[in-house]
Design an enzyme around this catalytic site. Sequence first.
Site, PDB file in Angstrom:
ATOM      1  N   GLU A  15       0.852  -1.185   0.000  1.00 18.18           N
ATOM      2  CA  GLU A  15       0.000   0.000   0.000  1.00 18.18           C
ATOM      3  C   GLU A  15       0.890   1.238   0.000  1.00 18.18           C
ATOM      4  OE1 GLU A  15      -1.944   0.826   3.870  1.00 18.18           O
ATOM      5  OE2 GLU A  15      -1.294  -1.185   4.421  1.00 18.18           O
TER       6      GLU A  15
ATOM      7  N   CYS B 167      -3.138  -4.004   4.932  1.00 19.04           N
ATOM      8  CA  CYS B 167      -2.222  -5.032   5.475  1.00 19.04           C
ATOM      9  C   CYS B 167      -2.646  -6.452   5.135  1.00 19.04           C
ATOM     10  CB  CYS B 167      -2.098  -4.885   6.986  1.00 19.04           C
ATOM     11  SG  CYS B 167      -1.474  -3.287   7.459  1.00 19.04           S
TER      12      CYS B 167
ATOM     13  N   LYS C  60      -3.646  -8.317  22.995  1.00 17.32           N
ATOM     14  CA  LYS C  60      -5.096  -8.261  23.251  1.00 17.32           C
ATOM     15  C   LYS C  60      -5.801  -9.385  22.481  1.00 17.32           C
ATOM     16  CE  LYS C  60      -5.464  -3.359  24.223  1.00 17.32           C
ATOM     17  NZ  LYS C  60      -6.102  -2.083  23.961  1.00 17.32           N
TER      18      LYS C  60
ATOM     19  N   THR D  75       3.711   3.839  16.059  1.00 16.11           N
ATOM     20  CA  THR D  75       3.374   2.580  15.387  1.00 16.11           C
ATOM     21  C   THR D  75       3.824   2.608  13.920  1.00 16.11           C
ATOM     22  OG1 THR D  75       1.109   3.279  14.782  1.00 16.11           O
ATOM     23  CG2 THR D  75       1.393   2.245  16.929  1.00 16.11           C
TER      24      THR D  75
ATOM     25  N   HIS E 135      -1.431 -10.296  12.651  1.00 14.36           N
ATOM     26  CA  HIS E 135      -0.929  -9.048  12.085  1.00 14.36           C
ATOM     27  C   HIS E 135      -0.628  -8.154  13.287  1.00 14.36           C
ATOM     28  CE1 HIS E 135      -0.586  -5.228  10.199  1.00 14.36           C
ATOM     29  NE2 HIS E 135      -1.736  -4.777  10.682  1.00 14.36           N
TER      30      HIS E 135
HETATM   31  P1  HMG Z   1      -2.833   6.814  21.816  1.00 15.00           P
HETATM   32  O1  HMG Z   1      -4.159   7.472  21.879  1.00 15.00           O
HETATM   33  O2  HMG Z   1      -1.652   7.728  21.800  1.00 15.00           O
HETATM   34  O3  HMG Z   1      -2.568   5.813  22.994  1.00 15.00           O
HETATM   35  O4  HMG Z   1      -2.837   5.903  20.495  1.00 15.00           O
HETATM   36  P2  HMG Z   1      -3.452   5.461  24.288  1.00 15.00           P
HETATM   37  O5  HMG Z   1      -3.610   6.646  25.121  1.00 15.00           O
HETATM   38  O6  HMG Z   1      -4.683   4.667  23.882  1.00 15.00           O
HETATM   39  O7  HMG Z   1      -2.414   4.480  24.996  1.00 15.00           O
HETATM   40  C1  HMG Z   1      -2.050   3.287  24.364  1.00 15.00           C
HETATM   41  C2  HMG Z   1      -1.954   2.228  25.446  1.00 15.00           C
HETATM   42  O8  HMG Z   1      -0.883   2.554  26.318  1.00 15.00           O
HETATM   43  C3  HMG Z   1      -3.200   2.115  26.337  1.00 15.00           C
HETATM   44  O9  HMG Z   1      -3.369   0.750  26.641  1.00 15.00           O
HETATM   45  C4  HMG Z   1      -2.793   2.863  27.597  1.00 15.00           C
HETATM   46  O10 HMG Z   1      -3.481   2.431  28.760  1.00 15.00           O
HETATM   47  C5  HMG Z   1      -1.333   2.479  27.668  1.00 15.00           C
HETATM   48  P3  HMG Z   1      -4.739  -0.024  26.259  1.00 15.00           P
HETATM   49  O11 HMG Z   1      -5.841   0.770  26.853  1.00 15.00           O
HETATM   50  O12 HMG Z   1      -4.838   0.007  24.741  1.00 15.00           O
HETATM   51  O13 HMG Z   1      -4.552  -1.385  26.784  1.00 15.00           O
HETATM   52  N1  HMG Z   1      -0.490   3.386  28.470  1.00 15.00           N
HETATM   53  C6  HMG Z   1       0.484   2.974  29.308  1.00 15.00           C
HETATM   54  N2  HMG Z   1       0.915   1.735  29.625  1.00 15.00           N
HETATM   55  C7  HMG Z   1       1.955   1.637  30.516  1.00 15.00           C
HETATM   56  N3  HMG Z   1       2.548   2.709  31.096  1.00 15.00           N
HETATM   57  C8  HMG Z   1       2.134   3.961  30.795  1.00 15.00           C
HETATM   58  C9  HMG Z   1       1.055   4.137  29.866  1.00 15.00           C
HETATM   59  N4  HMG Z   1       0.421   5.211  29.346  1.00 15.00           N
HETATM   60  C10 HMG Z   1      -0.528   4.743  28.502  1.00 15.00           C
HETATM   61  N5  HMG Z   1       2.723   5.013  31.379  1.00 15.00           N
HETATM   62  C11 HMG Z   1      -2.905   4.082  18.981  1.00 15.00           C
HETATM   63  C12 HMG Z   1      -2.535   4.539  20.401  1.00 15.00           C
HETATM   64  C13 HMG Z   1      -2.504   2.637  18.791  1.00 15.00           C
HETATM   65  C14 HMG Z   1      -4.433   4.214  18.786  1.00 15.00           C
HETATM   66  C15 HMG Z   1      -2.162   4.989  17.951  1.00 15.00           C
HETATM   67  O14 HMG Z   1      -0.786   4.783  18.062  1.00 15.00           O
HETATM   68  C16 HMG Z   1      -2.598   4.784  16.504  1.00 15.00           C
HETATM   69  O15 HMG Z   1      -3.556   5.394  16.032  1.00 15.00           O
HETATM   70  N6  HMG Z   1      -1.880   3.910  15.715  1.00 15.00           N
HETATM   71  C17 HMG Z   1      -2.185   3.659  14.323  1.00 15.00           C
HETATM   72  C18 HMG Z   1      -3.436   2.834  14.125  1.00 15.00           C
HETATM   73  C19 HMG Z   1      -3.221   1.350  14.388  1.00 15.00           C
HETATM   74  O16 HMG Z   1      -2.123   0.845  14.490  1.00 15.00           O
HETATM   75  N7  HMG Z   1      -4.359   0.590  14.446  1.00 15.00           N
HETATM   76  C20 HMG Z   1      -4.301  -0.822  14.685  1.00 15.00           C
HETATM   77  C21 HMG Z   1      -5.497  -1.570  14.110  1.00 15.00           C
HETATM   78  S1  HMG Z   1      -5.707  -1.228  12.375  1.00 15.00           S
HETATM   79  C22 HMG Z   1      -4.532  -2.275  11.613  1.00 15.00           C
HETATM   80  O17 HMG Z   1      -4.001  -3.154  12.228  1.00 15.00           O
HETATM   81  C23 HMG Z   1      -4.218  -1.985  10.187  1.00 15.00           C
HETATM   82  C24 HMG Z   1      -2.959  -1.182   9.940  1.00 15.00           C
HETATM   83  O18 HMG Z   1      -1.809  -1.985  10.122  1.00 15.00           O
HETATM   84  C25 HMG Z   1      -2.987  -0.565   8.534  1.00 15.00           C
HETATM   85  C26 HMG Z   1      -3.314  -1.459   7.333  1.00 15.00           C
HETATM   86  O19 HMG Z   1      -4.115  -2.389   7.370  1.00 15.00           O
HETATM   87  O20 HMG Z   1      -2.755  -1.115   6.280  1.00 15.00           O
HETATM   88  C27 HMG Z   1      -2.845  -0.016  10.895  1.00 15.00           C
END
Ligand code: HMG
Length: 387
Positions: free
Chosen positions: A79, A111, A242, A152, A233
């Site tokens: 992609e 992906c 998870k 990420t 993935h």
């Molecule tokens: P965010 O809002 O910055 O993070 O975005 P958050 O506030 O949700 O924190 C993340 C986690 O860290 C949480 O844990 C917090 O509790 C924890 P969870 O509630 O999820 O279990 N946390 C801590 N843990 C330990 N010590 C601390 C601490 N502080 C917080 N001090 C997000 C996170 C992944 C959403 C962001 O990085 C993002 O948008 N990433 C891109 C999207 C993505 O990867 N999506 C995955 C599913 S889609 C997919 O897999 C397809 C893809 O690969 C693309 C394709 O298909 O081409 C993306």
Amino acid sequence: MKIGIDKLGFFTPDLYVDMAELARTRHEDPNKYLIGIGQAKMAVIPPTQDVVTMAANAAQRILTVDDKEQLDLVIFATESGIDNSKAAAVYVARLLGLKSNIRAFEVKQACYGATAGLQLARDHVALFPRSKVLVIGADIARYGLKTPGEPTQGGGAVALLVSADPQILALDKQSAYQTQDIMDFWRPLGQTEAMVDGKYSSNIYLEFLDHVWQDYQQKTGLKLEDLAAVLFHLPYTKLGLKGIRQLTTGAEPALTLRLTKEFEHARTFNRLVGNLYTGSLYLSLLSLLQQSEQLIAGDRLGLFSYGSGAEAEFYSGILQPDFKAGLMGVDYSQLLANRQQVSVDKYEHLFKQQLFHAATEELDYSNDPARFVLAGVKEYQRQYLEH
Ligand code: HMG
């Protein structure tokens, strides 16, 4: 006839940024990135690497002269394509010195692309058992500097050689899949960074996992206890954690422990590279094969492929007697350990240097140790070379 993954190669550039350092620079607690997201290092892609060079670098690690003779199909999943018309597979076929009486094309579904390629390759070999197919999954994950998606990011390429009587994994025929028009992650034409609804995308991923896992069990009659390991993935490794927790809810403690241990092996390399989009599931397979000491021939592995937009598939395969030989003796732990760390400043600089719209530009590739590099662009034509 057994058909599946005969060989598996991987490439990521020799540069990385440390996630604790990136977190501190972004005024975040390092444990958010290290534990909350589950990433320790992130691949940094210099402008002298793109999906074509990374794919050629991954494939040259596994292909012999005989493989090249038997190859008649190259499927390039990405992609992060470098042209709206011409397939990256065509450049790669030339760089690898493949013969010209082959089919070579590109496929896309976020992906999920490499899994689509793998299943098509299987069908091709079923019709033509002497054929070999090269399936590539190569991407550069880009969300932008200082965005929530930034920790990420990552990038790299996997190369899968698919054949009859494979050395690594013989694919089971039955699998479960699902497609739904969902806006969780997308990249409009002309944009160089993805748009994403991060939390929504993670929830959809887990919903799709539930759906295809139920469907897989119904179609195959197989249960969790029939699997030696489950691979995911891994856009960030916490999401796979998870996933394994979701699948093992209510399972016997011994089964949960076994699958969780194997998951830790399966996420080791992904923690050090980051998301490489469509290659991510196959990097996790590589990680499991090199890290686990429990797996034996005959073990069945479950694989969960997810691509935003959205499409998912749960399929499985049986490990073959010579499964380690299919990695061609490359020690990927060592390769990843030997990369150079770059500062956050340097990473930001390189992030902005990627060639997207340049008409003519020369790149200095003298510091890039990879075999295949991008030397620049001349009148909109990318200049690839082997050095
Ligand atoms: P965010 O809002 O910055 O993070 O975005 P958050 O506030 O949700 O924190 C993340 C986690 O860290 C949480 O844990 C917090 O509790 C924890 P969870 O509630 O999820 O279990 N946390 C801590 N843990 C330990 N010590 C601390 C601490 N502080 C917080 N001090 C997000 C996170 C992944 C959403 C962001 O990085 C993002 O948008 N990433 C891109 C999207 C993505 O990867 N999506 C995955 C599913 S889609 C997919 O897999 C397809 C893809 O690969 C693309 C394709 O298909 O081409 C993306």
